[in-house]
Design a protein around this motif. Structure first.
Motif, PDB file in Angstrom:
ATOM      1  N   LEU A 119      47.587  40.401  30.356  1.00  0.00           N
ATOM      2  CA  LEU A 119      46.977  39.669  31.471  1.00  0.00           C
ATOM      3  C   LEU A 119      45.645  39.064  31.044  1.00  0.00           C
ATOM      4  O   LEU A 119      45.343  37.900  31.360  1.00  0.00           O
ATOM      5  CB  LEU A 119      46.772  40.598  32.667  1.00  0.00           C
ATOM      6  CG  LEU A 119      46.045  39.992  33.868  1.00  0.00           C
ATOM      7  CD1 LEU A 119      46.843  38.833  34.458  1.00  0.00           C
ATOM      8  CD2 LEU A 119      45.782  41.060  34.934  1.00  0.00           C
ATOM      9  N   ARG A 120      44.860  39.827  30.309  1.00  0.00           N
ATOM     10  CA  ARG A 120      43.566  39.319  29.841  1.00  0.00           C
ATOM     11  C   ARG A 120      43.739  38.141  28.888  1.00  0.00           C
ATOM     12  O   ARG A 120      42.926  37.219  28.869  1.00  0.00           O
ATOM     13  CB  ARG A 120      42.774  40.455  29.183  1.00  0.00           C
ATOM     14  CG  ARG A 120      42.321  41.520  30.179  1.00  0.00           C
ATOM     15  CD  ARG A 120      41.449  42.576  29.539  1.00  0.00           C
ATOM     16  NE  ARG A 120      42.209  43.541  28.763  1.00  0.00           N
ATOM     17  CZ  ARG A 120      41.961  43.849  27.503  1.00  0.00           C
ATOM     18  NH1 ARG A 120      40.990  43.235  26.836  1.00  0.00           N
ATOM     19  NH2 ARG A 120      42.688  44.745  26.865  1.00  0.00           N
ATOM     20  N   GLU A 121      44.817  38.161  28.097  1.00  0.00           N
ATOM     21  CA  GLU A 121      45.074  37.041  27.188  1.00  0.00           C
ATOM     22  C   GLU A 121      45.410  35.758  27.952  1.00  0.00           C
ATOM     23  O   GLU A 121      45.162  34.654  27.452  1.00  0.00           O
ATOM     24  CB  GLU A 121      46.209  37.401  26.234  1.00  0.00           C
ATOM     25  CG  GLU A 121      45.821  38.435  25.189  1.00  0.00           C
ATOM     26  CD  GLU A 121      46.995  38.900  24.349  1.00  0.00           C
ATOM     27  OE1 GLU A 121      46.751  39.469  23.265  1.00  0.00           O
ATOM     28  OE2 GLU A 121      48.162  38.686  24.779  1.00  0.00           O
ATOM     29  N   VAL A 122      45.952  35.912  29.149  1.00  0.00           N
ATOM     30  CA  VAL A 122      46.277  34.742  29.969  1.00  0.00           C
ATOM     31  C   VAL A 122      45.020  34.159  30.607  1.00  0.00           C
ATOM     32  O   VAL A 122      44.825  32.931  30.635  1.00  0.00           O
ATOM     33  CB  VAL A 122      47.304  35.122  31.060  1.00  0.00           C
ATOM     34  CG1 VAL A 122      47.460  33.993  32.089  1.00  0.00           C
ATOM     35  CG2 VAL A 122      48.638  35.459  30.438  1.00  0.00           C
ATOM     36  N   ILE A 123      44.150  35.000  31.119  1.00  0.00           N
ATOM     37  CA  ILE A 123      43.042  34.498  31.949  1.00  0.00           C
ATOM     38  C   ILE A 123      41.783  34.176  31.157  1.00  0.00           C
ATOM     39  O   ILE A 123      40.926  33.444  31.664  1.00  0.00           O
ATOM     40  CB  ILE A 123      42.721  35.490  33.085  1.00  0.00           C
ATOM     41  CG1 ILE A 123      42.240  36.832  32.525  1.00  0.00           C
ATOM     42  CG2 ILE A 123      43.928  35.682  33.998  1.00  0.00           C
ATOM     43  CD1 ILE A 123      41.805  37.814  33.603  1.00  0.00           C
ATOM     44  N   TYR A 124      41.649  34.701  29.918  1.00  0.00           N
ATOM     45  CA  TYR A 124      40.448  34.442  29.134  1.00  0.00           C
ATOM     46  C   TYR A 124      40.775  33.585  27.916  1.00  0.00           C
ATOM     47  O   TYR A 124      41.855  33.732  27.313  1.00  0.00           O
ATOM     48  CB  TYR A 124      39.806  35.749  28.663  1.00  0.00           C
ATOM     49  CG  TYR A 124      39.326  36.634  29.780  1.00  0.00           C
ATOM     50  CD1 TYR A 124      38.408  36.181  30.715  1.00  0.00           C
ATOM     51  CD2 TYR A 124      39.785  37.950  29.902  1.00  0.00           C
ATOM     52  CE1 TYR A 124      37.953  37.002  31.743  1.00  0.00           C
ATOM     53  CE2 TYR A 124      39.335  38.780  30.914  1.00  0.00           C
ATOM     54  CZ  TYR A 124      38.424  38.297  31.837  1.00  0.00           C
ATOM     55  OH  TYR A 124      37.981  39.106  32.849  1.00  0.00           O
ATOM     56  N   PRO A 125      39.848  32.720  27.495  1.00  0.00           N
ATOM     57  CA  PRO A 125      40.073  31.925  26.278  1.00  0.00           C
ATOM     58  C   PRO A 125      40.221  32.796  25.039  1.00  0.00           C
ATOM     59  O   PRO A 125      41.003  32.488  24.139  1.00  0.00           O
ATOM     60  CB  PRO A 125      38.823  31.041  26.186  1.00  0.00           C
ATOM     61  CG  PRO A 125      38.230  31.060  27.548  1.00  0.00           C
ATOM     62  CD  PRO A 125      38.583  32.365  28.152  1.00  0.00           C
ATOM     63  N   SER A 126      39.475  33.878  24.975  1.00  0.00           N
ATOM     64  CA  SER A 126      39.566  34.838  23.872  1.00  0.00           C
ATOM     65  C   SER A 126      39.129  36.198  24.388  1.00  0.00           C
ATOM     66  O   SER A 126      38.418  36.281  25.399  1.00  0.00           O
ATOM     67  CB  SER A 126      38.695  34.410  22.681  1.00  0.00           C
ATOM     68  OG  SER A 126      37.329  34.347  23.075  1.00  0.00           O
TER      69      SER A 126
END
Length: 288
Positions: free
Chosen positions: A197-204
């Motif tokens: 999920l974090r990989e989807v919402i954050y650029p890195s």
């Protein structure tokens, strides 16, 4: 199993014992606190609030309630139950347990449903009135209290167990309210928790913080467990609820949130570090 409300409450203004008279709790100094008609108790003085409506919002609480009641974190709840009920003294008459930062009460409800054979005296504490209200509506047996971990409205040395699950630990307060040898059960997100999920919402992704290796001051480490499993969310609604119940809802950009909202299915890693600590400080009392 017998489940009842924890009653060793302390006045949030002067620390004296509170006693219940009809629907009002009073201390010897005359401070009084009414029980709300929904069944919860408000013990957060206005001078201790950092905002008009502290803690999780009504929408965040509703999202967390839907997500947790769907059973997605059931393995975490089972691990918490085992950590709480493990190695109980054979002479235990009643096990007093506080969930500090209880949210809408999911983990205390799961504990209340566990089969241990030992009566439980339960209390949930949260700074959000919306969370405490939701908890009180779902289960009337525990004591549900609006209050702060920074000033826990509980008498010293009266708790056998204290839960701090994905919350904000206040170790000095935890040591004060736990009995000597009482156990703190702390759950924190592991480095891979919700990575997908974090990989989807954050650029890195930023490097994760290294896990703490030492026990908090006043405590000794008993054991550490990692709960890890894949979790598939097969609807936009469940993905939205997961995002809404985490701090990532506010940390992500509008673009990141939009990418998450467009997903119809997502498999994430659940990774939770569960640690147990024994209280070495606290009041000098005889444990019961």
């Amino acid at each position: 199993m017998s489940v009842h409300a924890f009653d060793a409450l302390a006045c949030p203004l002067d620390g004296d014992a509170l006693s219940l008279s009809q629907a009002c709790w009073r201390c010897p100094s005359g401070h009084s606190f009414d029980v709300a008609r929904q069944g919860y108790l408000h013990l957060l003085p206005v001078q201790n609030k950092r905002s008009l409506d502290p803690g999780d919002s009504k929408a965040m609480v509703a999202a967390r309630q839907r997500f947790l009641n769907a059973g997605y974190y059931q393995p975490v709840a089972e691990a918490v139950n085992t950590a709480v009920l493990h190695d109980m003294p054979s002479q235990t008459i009643s096990l007093a347990c506080l969930d500090a930062g209880c949210g809408e009460g999911y983990y205390l409800r799961q504990l209340a449903a566990a089969e241990s054979g030992v009566p439980l005296s339960l209390m949930g504490l949260d700074i959000s009135k919306w969370a405490t209200l939701a908890a009180a509506k779902q289960d009337k047996r525990p004591r549900w209290v609006v209050g702060s971990n920074a000033n826990i409205p509980v008498l010293p040395g009266t708790l056998d167990r204290l839960l701090c699950l994905f919350g904000f630990p206040a170790y000095a307060e935890f040591a004060r309210v736990l009995k000597p040898g009482g156990i703190l059960v702390q759950a924190d997100a592991g480095p891979d928790h919700l990575r997908e999920l974090r990989e989807v919402i954050y650029p890195s992704l930023k490097p994760g913080k290294p896990a703490a290796t030492e026990a908090p001051h006043g405590f000794s480490t008993l054991d550490t467990e990692t709960v890890r499993y894949p979790l598939t969310l097969d609807s936009q609604a469940s993905i939205a609820d997961l995002l809404a119940m985490t701090p990532h809802l506010y940390r992500a950009s509008a673009e990141g949130r939009a990418r998450a909202e467009a997903l119809e299915t997502l498999t994430v890693t659940v990774e939770v570090t569960l640690r147990r600590f024994a209280n070495q400080a606290g009041a000098t009392l005889t444990a019961t």
